[in-house]
Scaffold this active site. Sequence first.
Site, short mmCIF file in Angstrom:
data_model
loop_
_atom_site.label_atom_id
_atom_site.label_comp_id
_atom_site.label_asym_id
_atom_site.label_seq_id
_atom_site.Cartn_x
_atom_site.Cartn_y
_atom_site.Cartn_z
NE ARG A 232 2.43 10.29 -8.07
CZ ARG A 232 2.46 10.60 -9.01
NH1 ARG A 232 3.76 9.47 -9.31
NH2 ARG A 232 2.23 11.25 -10.26
CD GLU A 261 9.21 10.42 -5.37
OE1 GLU A 261 8.78 9.06 -5.74
OE2 GLU A 261 8.33 11.22 -6.98
CG HIS A 293 8.60 9.71 -9.99
ND1 HIS A 293 8.41 9.77 -9.13
CD2 HIS A 293 8.44 9.61 -11.03
CE1 HIS A 293 6.53 10.34 -9.90
NE2 HIS A 293 6.71 10.00 -11.22
P1 NAI Z 1 -5.64 5.93 -14.93
O1 NAI Z 1 -6.37 6.38 -13.85
O2 NAI Z 1 -5.42 5.47 -16.49
O3 NAI Z 1 -5.63 4.13 -13.88
C1 NAI Z 1 -6.03 4.29 -13.04
C2 NAI Z 1 -6.86 2.54 -12.39
O4 NAI Z 1 -6.62 2.46 -11.07
C3 NAI Z 1 -8.08 3.51 -12.95
O5 NAI Z 1 -8.29 2.16 -14.07
C4 NAI Z 1 -8.98 3.66 -11.65
O6 NAI Z 1 -10.25 2.73 -11.09
C5 NAI Z 1 -7.56 2.38 -10.70
N1 NAI Z 1 -7.98 3.00 -9.38
C6 NAI Z 1 -8.49 3.80 -7.92
N2 NAI Z 1 -8.24 3.81 -6.87
C7 NAI Z 1 -7.80 2.07 -7.31
C8 NAI Z 1 -8.00 1.18 -5.97
N3 NAI Z 1 -7.69 1.66 -4.52
N4 NAI Z 1 -7.26 -0.24 -6.48
C9 NAI Z 1 -7.57 -0.46 -7.84
N5 NAI Z 1 -7.26 0.04 -8.22
C10 NAI Z 1 -7.54 1.57 -8.21
O7 NAI Z 1 -4.15 6.22 -14.76
P2 NAI Z 1 -3.01 6.04 -15.35
O8 NAI Z 1 -2.28 6.55 -16.22
O9 NAI Z 1 -3.12 4.40 -15.90
O10 NAI Z 1 -1.49 5.67 -13.73
C11 NAI Z 1 -1.64 5.03 -12.51
C12 NAI Z 1 -0.28 5.88 -11.91
O11 NAI Z 1 0.49 5.61 -12.34
C13 NAI Z 1 -0.67 7.44 -11.61
O12 NAI Z 1 -2.00 7.34 -10.69
C14 NAI Z 1 0.47 8.01 -11.16
O13 NAI Z 1 0.61 7.43 -9.42
C15 NAI Z 1 1.44 7.24 -12.02
N6 NAI Z 1 2.31 7.53 -12.85
C16 NAI Z 1 3.69 6.78 -12.04
C17 NAI Z 1 4.74 7.81 -13.18
C18 NAI Z 1 5.84 7.82 -12.96
O14 NAI Z 1 6.98 8.73 -13.89
N7 NAI Z 1 6.67 6.90 -12.80
C19 NAI Z 1 4.11 8.71 -14.41
C20 NAI Z 1 2.65 8.64 -14.66
C21 NAI Z 1 1.51 7.87 -13.35
#
Ligand code: NAI
Length: 329
Positions: A232, A261, A293
């Site tokens: 993000r 964005e 994105h």
């Molecule tokens: P997920 O929930 O599987 O993993 C997120 C990880 O971040 C978790 O392990 C969590 O414990 C960790 N986390 C939370 N707060 C944290 C912090 N302060 N410091 C370090 N780690 C922390 O989510 P997933 O599916 O891996 O997605 C991650 C992010 O990717 C989403 O939140 C979204 O913002 C982004 N995303 C981007 C896309 C794109 O098209 N560019 C598409 C899908 C998701």
Amino acid sequence: MKVAVFSAKPYDQASLGAVQCPLTWHYLEPKLDVETAKLAHGHQVVVAFVNDDLSAPVLAELKKAGVKMVALRCAGFNNLDLDAANALGIRVARVPAYSPEAVAEHAIALIMMLNRRLHRAYNRVRENNFSLDGLLGFNLHGKTAAVIGTGAIGLATARILAGFGCTLTGFDVKPNPAFSALGGQYLGFDQCIEGADIISLHCPLTPDTYHLINAQRLGAMKRGVMLINTSRGALLDTQAAIDALKSGQLGYLGLDVYEQEGDLFFEDLSNRIIPDDVFQRLLTFPNVVITGHQGYFTQEALSAIACTTVQNIEAFAKGGRSGNELTKA
Ligand code: NAI
């Protein structure tokens, strides 16, 4: 059941329309905001995406329009006021992990493009310029790659980086045993970013992670570090990144997301003047690659998003819960 789909592009219509279900889709081109929320009148469910505004005033408008559920067709929900949704009794579900590999592979594409300067090489060769000056890369093999957030996408990224022969370090508030099993070493946040040659951000945007990468932290990184953000935009203080690029402290920047964005991405603005000077400045650097994105944008991911969105709405329609709900029971 009538469903209003905001920010609907032709590819969204194709993927949702391909799922066999009794839902009636109404595709709406505008983004959801306090003005356009009125378009949801007569629909019980709204389907929204990453740059739709789901703040308290917009949710209040949706409530007035008779909406009972918001089905996010994305994983992140930083654009949603969850407390307001709970208070208004609007149910919210999301698509938690539709295709982590889609985003992970895009993060790797940014790394490869920046490292081997493919964006510049492509243009040069088309002009019959076969000079290699300025295209020097480095071997990924043996480099230290830090994964910040080792959930579904971070882990998928780490798997690919391990295949390149990178040394993996990571930081997460909730360590993932699968990351350690890959050979990844968890470190404190500061140690993690200070020792890395490549840093890839995969944690969600929350009040705690807003401007997680700021001027001070950029200054503490290795000189010439590569930073990739496919998560993000607001994880990164963009102005601080520009300053670090100007000084050479930041050697490469790959972005699929950007703080502002919502005013730019997913639209063809090629005939318009872009008033965002910060974004325009970023585009001037030869060592910056930005995509709009598109990390999630694969056939597999779109059909998984559509299937889960339909399941989430059908569970709601049957009076149940899909397991992907963010709001309280
Ligand atoms: P997920 O929930 O599987 O993993 C997120 C990880 O971040 C978790 O392990 C969590 O414990 C960790 N986390 C939370 N707060 C944290 C912090 N302060 N410091 C370090 N780690 C922390 O989510 P997933 O599916 O891996 O997605 C991650 C992010 O990717 C989403 O939140 C979204 O913002 C982004 N995303 C981007 C896309 C794109 O098209 N560019 C598409 C899908 C998701």
